[in-house]
Design an enzyme around this catalytic site. Sequence first.
Site, PDB file in Angstrom:
ATOM      1  CB  THR A   1     -51.541  -2.967  -5.902  1.00 16.80           C
ATOM      2  OG1 THR A   1     -51.643  -4.326  -5.605  1.00 16.80           O
ATOM      3  CG2 THR A   1     -50.883  -2.746  -7.228  1.00 16.80           C
TER       4      THR A   1
ATOM      5  N   GLY B   1     -55.756  -2.336  -7.459  1.00 13.82           N
ATOM      6  CA  GLY B   1     -57.169  -2.712  -7.438  1.00 13.82           C
ATOM      7  C   GLY B   1     -57.429  -4.189  -7.642  1.00 13.82           C
TER       8      GLY B   1
HETATM    9  O1  DON Z   1     -50.835  -8.942  -8.479  1.00 11.64           O
HETATM   10  C1  DON Z   1     -52.036  -8.845  -8.314  1.00 11.64           C
HETATM   11  O2  DON Z   1     -52.847  -8.991  -9.203  1.00 11.64           O
HETATM   12  C2  DON Z   1     -52.562  -8.481  -6.924  1.00 11.64           C
HETATM   13  N1  DON Z   1     -51.647  -8.963  -5.921  1.00 11.64           N
HETATM   14  C3  DON Z   1     -52.758  -6.988  -6.845  1.00 11.64           C
HETATM   15  C4  DON Z   1     -53.294  -6.530  -5.510  1.00 11.64           C
HETATM   16  C5  DON Z   1     -53.855  -5.158  -5.511  1.00 11.64           C
HETATM   17  O3  DON Z   1     -53.974  -4.506  -6.507  1.00 11.64           O
HETATM   18  C6  DON Z   1     -54.357  -4.690  -4.183  1.00 11.64           C
HETATM   19  N2  DON Z   1     -54.641  -3.276  -4.142  1.00 11.64           N
HETATM   20  N3  DON Z   1     -55.619  -2.688  -4.159  1.00 11.64           N
END
Ligand code: DON
Length: 569
Positions: free
Chosen positions: A380, A472
Amino acid sequence: MHRNKAMRFKKGTGLLLAFGILLSGCLGGSLSKNNSGEYKNGLVVSAHPSSSKVGLDILKKGGNAVDAAVAVQFALAVVYPGAGNLGGGGFMVYRSASGELATLDFREKAPGMASRDMYLDSAGNAITDKSLYGHLAAGVPGSVDGMVKAHEKFGKLSWAEVVQPALDLARKGFPITDSQVEEFTELQEEIKKYNPGKSYFIKEKWEKGDLWVQEDLAKTLELIRDKGREGFYAGIVADQIEAEMKSGGGLISKEDLKNYQSQWREPLVGNYKDYKVITMPPTSSGGIALLQLLNSVEEYPLRRWGHNSDSTVQVMVEAERRVYADRASHLGDPDFYKVPQKYLVNPIYSKYRMQNFNWDKATLSSDIKAGEVPKESEETTHFSIVDREGNAVSLTTTLNGGYGSMVFVKGAGFLLNNEMDDFSVKPGSPNMYGLLGGEANAIVPGKRMLSSMTPTILEKGGELFMVVGTPGGSTIITSVFQTILNVLEFDMDMQAAVNAKKFHHQWYPDVVTFEKGGLDTLVRQKLEKKGYTFKDRRAIGRVDAILKTQWGYYEGGADPRGDDTKMGW
Ligand code: DON
């Protein structure tokens, strides 16, 4: 980038360790940089110097915050492939200078051929690798449609002008950062495994300062520039996606692509003391959870207790435990599941939930269930932008894990997400972030998987105050929560609030993870005596945020945990 290592851990075993490695992997970097500065005419804070520069150039050229946001989203797809994307999705929160609000949901959807038990074996056990790796892990991408809709509604420059900078970066190349050298080198084996016979991204040795040219991706961006939505969801690229799916046993069809629509949703608005909090409603869980957390702590004297003092940490952890229990039961795609939103964000509900905590002893997560609610009627990257007029965009976008499913669409030069893992694959079976879920977030064709992404804007006295968000996974919500409190209660400036060490509790596992060195030893011992369990971990979050100071300047907080950069004028 350690996602590959993390994924070798099976769910349930070594989950915490996997969780920590995975997030630190997808968040990357060291804690060494500090950028400072205040700007009057606009500011962009994003995960990579090249994408921040694209945004600033658009603002200087007379583009507004949404023009810059669209340009930055596409630029991140080129320069930050671990999370920036064409093949993923996200959420945008917008506030115009005059106070108009809008929230856009461009989250991925389950393909039409998806089914509730698609990640279970014949004995009914979750096969976690399938929702995380390879073709079956991908949901129908939403980012391109999202950018088209955002630009149609609020953009000022032409579509071609906002797509072109990303196309230039892909065609002419851009210098990779030092942390990318390391990350790309480590990735080689994993990428080869999921992309047999494809040459994309395969380079045995990356050197500092290498210029990375991506001609396939440039061709895809050219189609998007010239044909808009149709350049991605129809024609050559749709053919390429379908061919890729067929070659690897994935489910996304041309019909799914044709049908995909991002959606404007009613902004979720709440209050914390004198501040108005404008945030993302479901399909994100982040907005509801953030308001619940703020409501839960509002009546406690955090300012007097101080930042990361024992009482402050205890109250925040107890709030987090209860809010994440609610998340697991009550939240999912509102188009498929009736989310009791009004009830959950009512401050009285949070006060009631906090009533049963005991100052002398940690509440056990096993004693906490989701709150009873009446039957009314789930890698993300984040960037924050303000323009000269004071319009603001808070946008979080993702492929889910770093580099998503690891599958590049052959000939099209972009990665597909592994967002299907954000569904509850089986009730009680944790996802990659250890989050639990149930019926509300079960897989249904066309349904969006629950997210924790929490792009947020704060107002004070009717004026823009803060633009904030972070990657995160499950820690997104608690990182945004802490960053807001760091400014509102602990008087930190934006950069200090971003830099401050963070902690996290999510109901299960029943443990407080703390960034190493963030908690005073005596405070830790005091809380351990009350039954709290602490685990050190590396970076939590990568917050990119903007604060409007009382003198009307914009002050940025670019997270030193990564290559994040603020550029303003
Ligand atoms: O949408 C979500 O909550 C997750 N797919 C977010 C993934 C994420 O933040 C990964 N990065 N560090």
